[in-house]
Design a protein around this motif. Sequence first.
Motif, PDB file in Angstrom:
ATOM      1  N   ALA A 166      44.888 -18.425  20.162  1.00 50.06           N
ATOM      2  CA  ALA A 166      43.898 -18.748  21.198  1.00 50.06           C
ATOM      3  C   ALA A 166      42.490 -18.742  20.599  1.00 50.06           C
ATOM      4  O   ALA A 166      42.183 -17.917  19.731  1.00 50.06           O
ATOM      5  CB  ALA A 166      43.960 -17.725  22.327  1.00 50.06           C
ATOM      6  N   TYR A 167      41.686 -19.687  21.064  1.00 50.39           N
ATOM      7  CA  TYR A 167      40.239 -19.657  20.818  1.00 50.39           C
ATOM      8  C   TYR A 167      39.575 -19.392  22.158  1.00 50.39           C
ATOM      9  O   TYR A 167      39.790 -20.140  23.120  1.00 50.39           O
ATOM     10  CB  TYR A 167      39.730 -21.008  20.289  1.00 50.39           C
ATOM     11  CG  TYR A 167      40.155 -21.325  18.881  1.00 50.39           C
ATOM     12  CD1 TYR A 167      39.524 -20.740  17.797  1.00 50.39           C
ATOM     13  CD2 TYR A 167      41.181 -22.234  18.643  1.00 50.39           C
ATOM     14  CE1 TYR A 167      39.911 -21.043  16.495  1.00 50.39           C
ATOM     15  CE2 TYR A 167      41.574 -22.546  17.354  1.00 50.39           C
ATOM     16  CZ  TYR A 167      40.934 -21.943  16.288  1.00 50.39           C
ATOM     17  OH  TYR A 167      41.320 -22.241  15.008  1.00 50.39           O
ATOM     18  N   THR A 188      30.212 -20.007  31.467  1.00 45.09           N
ATOM     19  CA  THR A 188      31.318 -20.937  31.238  1.00 45.09           C
ATOM     20  C   THR A 188      32.207 -20.388  30.129  1.00 45.09           C
ATOM     21  O   THR A 188      31.706 -19.963  29.094  1.00 45.09           O
ATOM     22  CB  THR A 188      30.780 -22.319  30.812  1.00 45.09           C
ATOM     23  OG1 THR A 188      29.868 -22.781  31.803  1.00 45.09           O
ATOM     24  CG2 THR A 188      31.895 -23.337  30.655  1.00 45.09           C
ATOM     25  N   MET A 189      33.500 -20.412  30.363  1.00 54.21           N
ATOM     26  CA  MET A 189      34.454 -19.987  29.347  1.00 54.21           C
ATOM     27  C   MET A 189      35.466 -21.088  29.099  1.00 54.21           C
ATOM     28  O   MET A 189      36.024 -21.638  30.051  1.00 54.21           O
ATOM     29  CB  MET A 189      35.173 -18.725  29.816  1.00 54.21           C
ATOM     30  CG  MET A 189      34.232 -17.535  29.857  1.00 54.21           C
ATOM     31  SD  MET A 189      34.724 -16.340  31.075  1.00 54.21           S
ATOM     32  CE  MET A 189      33.370 -15.182  30.944  1.00 54.21           C
ATOM     33  N   LEU A 190      35.661 -21.410  27.841  1.00 55.38           N
ATOM     34  CA  LEU A 190      36.623 -22.437  27.451  1.00 55.38           C
ATOM     35  C   LEU A 190      37.695 -21.746  26.616  1.00 55.38           C
ATOM     36  O   LEU A 190      37.422 -21.284  25.507  1.00 55.38           O
ATOM     37  CB  LEU A 190      35.941 -23.532  26.615  1.00 55.38           C
ATOM     38  CG  LEU A 190      34.735 -24.244  27.246  1.00 55.38           C
ATOM     39  CD1 LEU A 190      34.026 -25.103  26.213  1.00 55.38           C
ATOM     40  CD2 LEU A 190      35.161 -25.109  28.425  1.00 55.38           C
ATOM     41  N   ASN A 191      38.876 -21.636  27.173  1.00 55.70           N
ATOM     42  CA  ASN A 191      39.969 -20.960  26.479  1.00 55.70           C
ATOM     43  C   ASN A 191      40.922 -22.023  25.947  1.00 55.70           C
ATOM     44  O   ASN A 191      41.544 -22.741  26.733  1.00 55.70           O
ATOM     45  CB  ASN A 191      40.709 -20.043  27.443  1.00 55.70           C
ATOM     46  CG  ASN A 191      39.750 -19.080  28.134  1.00 55.70           C
ATOM     47  OD1 ASN A 191      39.204 -18.192  27.499  1.00 55.70           O
ATOM     48  ND2 ASN A 191      39.512 -19.289  29.421  1.00 55.70           N
ATOM     49  N   LEU A 192      40.996 -22.137  24.629  1.00 56.66           N
ATOM     50  CA  LEU A 192      41.857 -23.149  24.020  1.00 56.66           C
ATOM     51  C   LEU A 192      43.181 -22.505  23.623  1.00 56.66           C
ATOM     52  O   LEU A 192      43.203 -21.502  22.915  1.00 56.66           O
ATOM     53  CB  LEU A 192      41.209 -23.747  22.765  1.00 56.66           C
ATOM     54  CG  LEU A 192      39.765 -24.240  22.856  1.00 56.66           C
ATOM     55  CD1 LEU A 192      39.348 -24.866  21.526  1.00 56.66           C
ATOM     56  CD2 LEU A 192      39.591 -25.246  23.980  1.00 56.66           C
ATOM     57  N   TYR A 193      44.251 -23.099  24.116  1.00 54.18           N
ATOM     58  CA  TYR A 193      45.605 -22.628  23.814  1.00 54.18           C
ATOM     59  C   TYR A 193      46.430 -23.809  23.307  1.00 54.18           C
ATOM     60  O   TYR A 193      46.034 -24.965  23.530  1.00 54.18           O
ATOM     61  CB  TYR A 193      46.276 -22.085  25.094  1.00 54.18           C
ATOM     62  CG  TYR A 193      45.526 -20.951  25.774  1.00 54.18           C
ATOM     63  CD1 TYR A 193      45.335 -19.726  25.132  1.00 54.18           C
ATOM     64  CD2 TYR A 193      45.015 -21.116  27.061  1.00 54.18           C
ATOM     65  CE1 TYR A 193      44.659 -18.688  25.761  1.00 54.18           C
ATOM     66  CE2 TYR A 193      44.335 -20.082  27.695  1.00 54.18           C
ATOM     67  CZ  TYR A 193      44.156 -18.867  27.041  1.00 54.18           C
ATOM     68  OH  TYR A 193      43.477 -17.850  27.669  1.00 54.18           O
ATOM     69  N   GLN A 234      35.713 -16.001  20.171  1.00 56.43           N
ATOM     70  CA  GLN A 234      36.677 -14.982  19.763  1.00 56.43           C
ATOM     71  C   GLN A 234      37.943 -15.713  19.343  1.00 56.43           C
ATOM     72  O   GLN A 234      38.361 -16.676  20.003  1.00 56.43           O
ATOM     73  CB  GLN A 234      36.986 -14.030  20.919  1.00 56.43           C
ATOM     74  CG  GLN A 234      35.776 -13.188  21.323  1.00 56.43           C
ATOM     75  CD  GLN A 234      36.032 -12.464  22.628  1.00 56.43           C
ATOM     76  OE1 GLN A 234      36.652 -11.419  22.649  1.00 56.43           O
ATOM     77  NE2 GLN A 234      35.560 -13.013  23.731  1.00 56.43           N
ATOM     78  N   ILE A 235      38.517 -15.262  18.254  1.00 56.43           N
ATOM     79  CA  ILE A 235      39.716 -15.913  17.719  1.00 56.43           C
ATOM     80  C   ILE A 235      40.866 -14.924  17.791  1.00 56.43           C
ATOM     81  O   ILE A 235      40.817 -13.846  17.196  1.00 56.43           O
ATOM     82  CB  ILE A 235      39.483 -16.373  16.264  1.00 56.43           C
ATOM     83  CG1 ILE A 235      38.270 -17.313  16.217  1.00 56.43           C
ATOM     84  CG2 ILE A 235      40.723 -17.060  15.716  1.00 56.43           C
ATOM     85  CD1 ILE A 235      37.908 -17.794  14.829  1.00 56.43           C
TER      86      ILE A 235
END
Length: 362
Positions: free
Chosen positions: A261-262, A270-275, A235-236
Amino acid sequence: MAERRFDVDADIRRARTPPRELYFDPQWFAQQRETVFARSWNFASVSAGLETSGCARPLTLLPGCLDEPLILVRDTHAKLHLLSNVCTHRGHLVVERECALAALRCNYHGRRFHLDGSFAFMPGFENAEHFPTESDWLTKVPLAEWRGMLFASLAPNAPVNEVVAEVERRLAGLAIVDWRYDPTLDKTFEFDANWALYVENYLEGLHIPFIHPALAAKLDGKLYGYENLPYGTLQIGSAAPGELAFELPEGHPNFGQRIGAYYFWLFPATMLNLYPWGLSLNVIEPLAPTRTRVRFLSFVQDPAKREQGAGSGLVQVEMEDEAAIQQVQKGMRARSYRGGRYAPTAEIGVHHFHRMLAKWMA
Ligand code: FES
Ligand SMILES: [Fe+2]
């Protein structure tokens, strides 16, 4: 035990959500343990602290679900091994706490193993026939290291580099890849709901304006995007005007856009939240059919950005999500609830998850 199965129509415009029993029936949970969690990659530990030869870290992979006792051990050739922590004699645990060792020794009857898990010595076995063989070694478990994180799978169905391929594509050229794990930011949450409800909630932004007013103000709701991936979803979140966004290099798939955020979800938990500050890793641990633990681990590159944009206020967002999920859990108990339908534009990730779950459980 009758096998539990469900189907979800491939056409989201027609599909119905899974049966409500999925979210509380112990038999469904037991079946997921073997068909989903024992075969997929799950977060085991961070790499930090395992740099020197002889260091050994015991861990339980997915406590409450798999309950698999494992050890991470760095051998004298600097190779990291993931081994079963169960002694091949009569099953005592070999390493009880994180320590530095020259060899692995079981405290019950003294069986010794080399740091790679191969058999070294056992008193009292002088007359044993065909002993030792490889079956007396500590079992090796597939291990994958990715950017400071260690993932384990008891029987992997795909290589980890394929699973994280799209994450790498979006990370390319971003400053945050130099992140470092900061243990002082660890957080753990537990709540009364099935793990799949947590995942479903994560996979749609439809609820953001309703239950996350503070987060909604930081994102541009009109530009929220969804992409399904072979082993997960992306999700973007576009940054609202004036809110912090990534500096994306030329050639990046989102070059020219203001991304705040990605949100990557990797099947199953597993969740990878890129900020712009780094990565927030969410590890979902199913403890029981209606009890789940979520761990937040932070990998920080730019601490100054932690209180800005979509990557800030994460605990508040978590509390808002947990409150909603626990209400849904109560709803799943209702005999009158017969499953629902999907929003064809905003719930493609939820639909993808349910289709994956149905396939893996079959
Ligand atoms: S169980 Fe380990 S030596 Fe006996
Ligand atoms: Fe949410």
